[in-house]
Design an enzyme around this catalytic site. Structure first.
Site, PDB file in Angstrom:
ATOM      1  N   CYS A 242       0.860  -1.202   0.000  1.00  0.00           N
ATOM      2  CA  CYS A 242       0.000   0.000   0.000  1.00  0.00           C
ATOM      3  C   CYS A 242       0.885   1.237   0.000  1.00  0.00           C
ATOM      4  O   CYS A 242       0.788   2.112   0.859  1.00  0.00           O
ATOM      5  CB  CYS A 242      -0.939  -0.008   1.195  1.00  0.00           C
ATOM      6  SG  CYS A 242      -1.856  -1.550   1.407  1.00  0.00           S
ATOM      7  N   PRO A 245       1.270   7.499  -1.428  1.00  0.00           N
ATOM      8  CA  PRO A 245       1.921   8.203  -2.531  1.00  0.00           C
ATOM      9  C   PRO A 245       3.431   8.076  -2.590  1.00  0.00           C
ATOM     10  O   PRO A 245       4.074   8.733  -3.400  1.00  0.00           O
ATOM     11  CB  PRO A 245       1.511   9.648  -2.278  1.00  0.00           C
ATOM     12  CG  PRO A 245       1.426   9.735  -0.789  1.00  0.00           C
ATOM     13  CD  PRO A 245       0.874   8.406  -0.331  1.00  0.00           C
ATOM     14  N   GLY A 247       5.929   8.145   0.168  1.00  0.00           N
ATOM     15  CA  GLY A 247       6.838   8.686   1.179  1.00  0.00           C
ATOM     16  C   GLY A 247       7.695   7.620   1.833  1.00  0.00           C
ATOM     17  O   GLY A 247       8.912   7.772   1.975  1.00  0.00           O
ATOM     18  N   ASP A 263       0.922  -1.284  -4.816  1.00  0.00           N
ATOM     19  CA  ASP A 263      -0.323  -0.587  -4.529  1.00  0.00           C
ATOM     20  C   ASP A 263      -1.368  -0.971  -5.571  1.00  0.00           C
ATOM     21  O   ASP A 263      -1.029  -1.266  -6.719  1.00  0.00           O
ATOM     22  CB  ASP A 263      -0.129   0.933  -4.524  1.00  0.00           C
ATOM     23  CG  ASP A 263      -1.225   1.670  -3.762  1.00  0.00           C
ATOM     24  OD1 ASP A 263      -1.017   1.990  -2.579  1.00  0.00           O
ATOM     25  OD2 ASP A 263      -2.287   1.901  -4.363  1.00  0.00           O
ATOM     26  N   CYS A 358      -2.879   4.924   9.908  1.00  0.00           N
ATOM     27  CA  CYS A 358      -3.070   6.316  10.344  1.00  0.00           C
ATOM     28  C   CYS A 358      -4.461   6.429  10.964  1.00  0.00           C
ATOM     29  O   CYS A 358      -5.284   7.246  10.551  1.00  0.00           O
ATOM     30  CB  CYS A 358      -2.885   7.288   9.191  1.00  0.00           C
ATOM     31  SG  CYS A 358      -3.925   6.973   7.747  1.00  0.00           S
TER      32      CYS A 358
END
Length: 426
Positions: A242, A245, A247, A263, A358
């Site tokens: 996953c 974007p 990082g 992803d 998160c």
């Protein structure tokens, strides 16, 4: 002739309707919704939308004494936005009221309430704003969180949400002090650099040359823990599940690992490729469903940033409580469990798995790890891996590392995250 300032307000009202009425997230809407506006209006429309969503609960409380009954949603959003403009932005009342009335007259749903809006907004006591309690999380989320953390902790998180989020950067070379001096930011204990959220990212020194990337300090911690747990990471085969974007992929690549970034989304993987190109880092990118894809060989380490409720990012994404209602929780819990099981299967004996979300919900963090340890007797927790520079002992729990928005209050807070490190028996 169109009155000045109407275009960004009109766009903001449309965005507010999409979030609060249609359950859409700004991340889905913003890439294309404001394309026809000039840059200045685009920025204003986005800011008006975000701030109105952040302060909607307080705006409703300020408006309540002047409304006999709740107006329909388009009217309510127009009133909320006007109050936020006056109370938060300090905009002149006459201009805000005039613009709100003009906008309400443009649609059938709001036109009958134009007179009401004029009367109500002229009576609103802006001075009452600071005396009104901070916005609360919606009941569908507040209840489970209070059960997990207690009321006082949740009130502290709500205060952090209201404060918004600064801008954090991850330096490619790991030198936060040097980057901080270069961009006018502050080096954080965990190795990130923090700036004011109003900084224009693309105009900062080092953007074009790919010397750093935007990444919240909490979001940068899982990859730092994994890289430290490999000791050294150079040459290690690492899977970033996953990944978009990108990082964490860039962090691991910068540490010297041979990274495979996986992803499901082709669009989001395009962003990963763009970010790798800008920073001059390399990784193998794979667009596939993690529940169907199979690697050629096991990995030395895996970082699984699992799909989750994203409830840890509300301070920077205040649209989430308005667009969601918790109905997706059960499906997310099941998906996280399935992905954890896949990751364990792809890990070499002796390999390291870092799991993170998160999310503020224990069911997406601590509970997932408790259950994974029961399903996989070959796994053991490695808490020491999570003791990266800047991590305080009070943040550690039995299952891993629990970060919440109210931490680092004097530094501007951080996103909510749960991180666990698991070692597979050799």
């Amino acid at each position: 002739m169109t009155k000045p300032g109407l275009a960004p307000r009109r766009s903001a009202l449309w965005l507010l309707g999409q979030v609060t009425g249609e359950g859409r997230l700004l991340s889905e809407l913003l890439p294309r919704a404001l394309d026809k506006l000039p840059p200045e209006d685009r920025a204003r429309a986005q800011r008006l939308t975000v701030e109105t969503l952040r302060w909607a609960d307080r705006a409703d409380r300020v408006l309540k004494p002047f409304l006999k009954k709740a107006p329909n949603l388009p009217v309510r959003n127009a009133l909320r936005m006007a109050v936020v403009e006056m109370a938060v932005d300090g905009a002149a009342a006459h201009g805000v009221v005039d613009a709100a009335v003009t906008l309400m007259g443009e649609t059938k749903k709001t036109k009958p309430a134009a007179g009401l809006a004029n009367a109500v907004l002229r009576k609103v006591d802006v001075a009452a704003w600071d005396r009104t309690q901070l916005p609360k999380l919606p009941n569908w989320l507040r209840g489970p969180l209070i059960a997990g953390y207690g009321r006082r902790k949740i009130e502290a998180m709500e205060a952090a949400h209201a404060a918004g989020a600064p801008l954090d950067l991850t330096p490619k070379d790991g030198d936060a002090a040097a980057l901080g001096a270069r961009v006018g930011g502050v080096a954080l204990p965990t190795g990130s650099v923090r700036l004011d959220s109003r900084a224009q990212v693309t105009a900062l020194p080092g953007f074009e040359s790919g010397d750093w990337w935007v990444q919240d300090a909490a979001a940068a911690t899982p990859a730092r823990a994994l890289a430290g747990g490999l000791a050294p990471a150079t040459g290690a085969r690492v899977l970033d599940m996953c990944a978009a974007p990108g990082g964490k992929t860039m962090q691991l690549a910068a540490a010297g690992a041979e990274v495979t970034a996986l992803d499901l989304s082709e669009h989001r993987m395009t962003r990963v490729a763009e970010n790798l190109a800008r920073t001059g880092l390399s990784a193998k990118t794979v667009t596939a469903d993690a529940l169907e894809w199979t690697p050629d060989a096991p990995f030395d380490a895996i970082l699984l940033d699992a799909p989750c409720s994203a409830t840890g990012t509300i301070r920077r994404h205040p649209d989430l409580p308005h667009a969601r209602d918790g109905a997706e929780f059960a499906g997310l819990f099941a998906l996280q469990e399935a992905m954890l099981d896949r990751a364990v299967d792809w890990l070499k004996p002796g390999g390291l798995l870092v799991y993170c979300t998160c999310s503020l919900l224990p069911d997406e963090g601590e509970v997932q790890i408790e259950e994974a340890l029961t399903r996989h007797p070959s796994l053991r927790l490695e808490t020491d891996v999570l003791r990266v520079p800047g991590v305080e002992d009070g943040w550690l729990c039995d299952e891993g590392l629990r970060l919440t928005p109210d931490l680092w209050k004097d530094r501007g807070g951080m996103d909510g995250f749960f991180i666990a490190a698991l070692r597979k028996d050799a």
